[in-house]
Design a protein around this motif. Structure first.
Motif, PDB file in Angstrom:
ATOM      1  N   ARG A 127      -5.425  11.896  -8.026  1.00  0.00           N
ATOM      2  CA  ARG A 127      -6.313  10.797  -8.320  1.00  0.00           C
ATOM      3  C   ARG A 127      -6.725  10.487  -9.613  1.00  0.00           C
ATOM      4  O   ARG A 127      -6.425   9.304  -9.906  1.00  0.00           O
ATOM      5  CB  ARG A 127      -7.860  11.114  -7.571  1.00  0.00           C
ATOM      6  CG  ARG A 127      -8.701   9.936  -7.656  1.00  0.00           C
ATOM      7  CD  ARG A 127     -10.084  10.389  -6.867  1.00  0.00           C
ATOM      8  NE  ARG A 127      -9.744  10.392  -5.446  1.00  0.00           N
ATOM      9  CZ  ARG A 127      -9.750   9.432  -4.610  1.00  0.00           C
ATOM     10  NH1 ARG A 127      -9.863   8.194  -4.989  1.00  0.00           N
ATOM     11  NH2 ARG A 127      -9.476   9.530  -3.506  1.00  0.00           N
ATOM     12  N   GLY A 184       0.776  -1.210  -0.110  1.00  0.00           N
ATOM     13  CA  GLY A 184       0.065   0.073   0.101  1.00  0.00           C
ATOM     14  C   GLY A 184       0.651   1.149   0.066  1.00  0.00           C
ATOM     15  O   GLY A 184       2.112   1.168   0.456  1.00  0.00           O
ATOM     16  N   ALA A 233      -7.004  -3.036   3.033  1.00  0.00           N
ATOM     17  CA  ALA A 233      -7.347  -3.150   1.533  1.00  0.00           C
ATOM     18  C   ALA A 233      -5.954  -3.619   1.004  1.00  0.00           C
ATOM     19  O   ALA A 233      -6.165  -4.822   0.308  1.00  0.00           O
ATOM     20  CB  ALA A 233      -7.483  -1.729   1.117  1.00  0.00           C
ATOM     21  N   GLU A 273     -11.768   7.588   0.422  1.00  0.00           N
ATOM     22  CA  GLU A 273     -11.282   8.672   1.692  1.00  0.00           C
ATOM     23  C   GLU A 273     -10.223   9.304   1.274  1.00  0.00           C
ATOM     24  O   GLU A 273      -9.273   8.731   0.750  1.00  0.00           O
ATOM     25  CB  GLU A 273     -11.356   7.897   2.868  1.00  0.00           C
ATOM     26  CG  GLU A 273     -12.636   7.349   3.263  1.00  0.00           C
ATOM     27  CD  GLU A 273     -12.847   6.123   2.655  1.00  0.00           C
ATOM     28  OE1 GLU A 273     -12.020   5.469   1.902  1.00  0.00           O
ATOM     29  OE2 GLU A 273     -13.568   5.217   3.217  1.00  0.00           O
ATOM     30  N   LYS A 313      -7.178   1.595   7.362  1.00  0.00           N
ATOM     31  CA  LYS A 313      -8.174   0.975   6.012  1.00  0.00           C
ATOM     32  C   LYS A 313      -7.381   0.779   4.882  1.00  0.00           C
ATOM     33  O   LYS A 313      -7.304  -0.308   4.082  1.00  0.00           O
ATOM     34  CB  LYS A 313      -9.247   2.172   5.629  1.00  0.00           C
ATOM     35  CG  LYS A 313     -10.067   1.757   4.361  1.00  0.00           C
ATOM     36  CD  LYS A 313     -11.211   2.560   4.200  1.00  0.00           C
ATOM     37  CE  LYS A 313     -12.219   1.942   3.111  1.00  0.00           C
ATOM     38  NZ  LYS A 313     -13.314   2.976   2.950  1.00  0.00           N
ATOM     39  N   LEU A 314      -6.186   1.365   4.621  1.00  0.00           N
ATOM     40  CA  LEU A 314      -5.119   1.319   3.577  1.00  0.00           C
ATOM     41  C   LEU A 314      -4.387  -0.075   3.688  1.00  0.00           C
ATOM     42  O   LEU A 314      -4.166  -0.868   2.665  1.00  0.00           O
ATOM     43  CB  LEU A 314      -4.319   2.494   3.506  1.00  0.00           C
ATOM     44  CG  LEU A 314      -3.035   2.254   2.551  1.00  0.00           C
ATOM     45  CD1 LEU A 314      -3.568   2.066   1.228  1.00  0.00           C
ATOM     46  CD2 LEU A 314      -1.836   3.389   2.529  1.00  0.00           C
ATOM     47  N   LEU A 364      -8.259   4.728  -2.568  1.00  0.00           N
ATOM     48  CA  LEU A 364      -9.146   4.619  -1.545  1.00  0.00           C
ATOM     49  C   LEU A 364     -10.076   5.801  -1.564  1.00  0.00           C
ATOM     50  O   LEU A 364      -9.781   6.850  -2.087  1.00  0.00           O
ATOM     51  CB  LEU A 364      -8.827   4.523  -0.320  1.00  0.00           C
ATOM     52  CG  LEU A 364      -8.065   3.228   0.039  1.00  0.00           C
ATOM     53  CD1 LEU A 364      -7.422   3.459   1.606  1.00  0.00           C
ATOM     54  CD2 LEU A 364      -8.828   1.943   0.074  1.00  0.00           C
ATOM     55  N   VAL A 382      -2.455  -0.761  -3.760  1.00  0.00           N
ATOM     56  CA  VAL A 382      -3.534   0.122  -3.206  1.00  0.00           C
ATOM     57  C   VAL A 382      -2.978   1.667  -2.669  1.00  0.00           C
ATOM     58  O   VAL A 382      -1.912   1.634  -2.010  1.00  0.00           O
ATOM     59  CB  VAL A 382      -4.491  -0.447  -1.800  1.00  0.00           C
ATOM     60  CG1 VAL A 382      -5.537   0.447  -1.530  1.00  0.00           C
ATOM     61  CG2 VAL A 382      -4.976  -1.754  -2.373  1.00  0.00           C
ATOM     62  N   ALA A 433      -3.687   5.491  -1.120  1.00  0.00           N
ATOM     63  CA  ALA A 433      -4.499   6.564  -0.246  1.00  0.00           C
ATOM     64  C   ALA A 433      -3.787   7.905  -0.363  1.00  0.00           C
ATOM     65  O   ALA A 433      -2.637   8.100  -0.616  1.00  0.00           O
ATOM     66  CB  ALA A 433      -4.388   6.015   1.272  1.00  0.00           C
ATOM     67  N   LEU A 447      -7.683   5.987   8.315  1.00  0.00           N
ATOM     68  CA  LEU A 447      -7.398   5.973   6.814  1.00  0.00           C
ATOM     69  C   LEU A 447      -6.175   4.924   6.786  1.00  0.00           C
ATOM     70  O   LEU A 447      -6.255   4.020   5.742  1.00  0.00           O
ATOM     71  CB  LEU A 447      -7.006   7.330   6.266  1.00  0.00           C
ATOM     72  CG  LEU A 447      -6.895   7.283   4.711  1.00  0.00           C
ATOM     73  CD1 LEU A 447      -7.884   6.580   3.998  1.00  0.00           C
ATOM     74  CD2 LEU A 447      -6.381   8.587   4.267  1.00  0.00           C
TER      75      LEU A 447
END
Length: 195
Positions: free
Chosen positions: A139, A77, A189, A153, A185-186, A151, A118, A120, A182
């Motif tokens: 992004r 990540g 994922a 967020e 979550k990263l 992600l 992944v 973020a 966050l």
């Protein structure tokens, strides 16, 4: 979560006193404090010329692009803390992504290092929006240009000149908890993607 999860924290600025470097360092420290292996990478250590197709054709991608791509490949990540330059992506970060995207090894698919990680996004800015407008372009480059999973967020630090404690933590503890969530979550994922 397995020990295979490793997070890379990159700041899209090489300025010594960069708020985004502080944010990326903080993210790496939060990850480590929560048992997640983390690395901070300074783009100032990966100097590259402005992307030029003629340079690529005659010399290939710069060695630092290959080094950074290899570092990315060691992590599952990636968190990018990006400044906002005129409501967009800073040239340093865009140039870095462009060059890394040109590094190919063997029979790998184009942009494999982006498509198999992944991402973020976060930003820190002296302004009231915390750099969020610039993250739209980051992004777009990652998702549409490079095929990365990003992600939904995003994290922002507005009025960054007064947002950090001397120890690097955020003065606003609620914001720091949001950043921690966050990062977690990263990591989750990345674990799902890589097993």
């Amino acid at each position: 979560m397995t020990s295979s999860v490793r997070l890379l924290f990159i700041a899209g600025s090489q300025r010594r006193a960069s708020y985004n470097k502080r944010l990326a360092h903080l993210g790496a420290n939060i990850a480590e404090a929560n048992g997640i292996a983390a690395t901070f990478a300074d783009l100032g250590d990966y100097s590259m010329p402005i992307y030029d197709g003629d340079i690529e054709a005659s010399e290939g991608p710069p060695e630092n692009a290959a080094k950074l791509k290899h570092l990315m490949s060691l992590h599952t990540g990636i968190f990018i803390a990006s400044p906002e330059y005129n409501s967009s992506i800073p040239a340093l970060l865009k140039n870095t992504l462009d060059w890394v995207s040109r590094v190919r090894e063997g029979d790998e698919i184009p942009n494999e290092v982006f498509k198999t990680r992944v991402f973020a996004l976060g930003a820190a800015s002296p302004g009231g929006m915390g750099g969020l407008r610039g993250l739209n372009t980051v992004r777009q480059v990652l998702e549409l240009g490079l095929g990365a999973l990003v992600l939904p967020e995003q994290f922002a630090v507005p009025r960054a000149a007064n947002a950090f404690e001397e120890n690097g933590h955020l003065k606003n503890k609620e914001s720091q908890e949001t950043l921690k969530a966050l990062i977690q979550k990263l990591a989750r994922a990345a674990h799902v993607l890589h097993g």
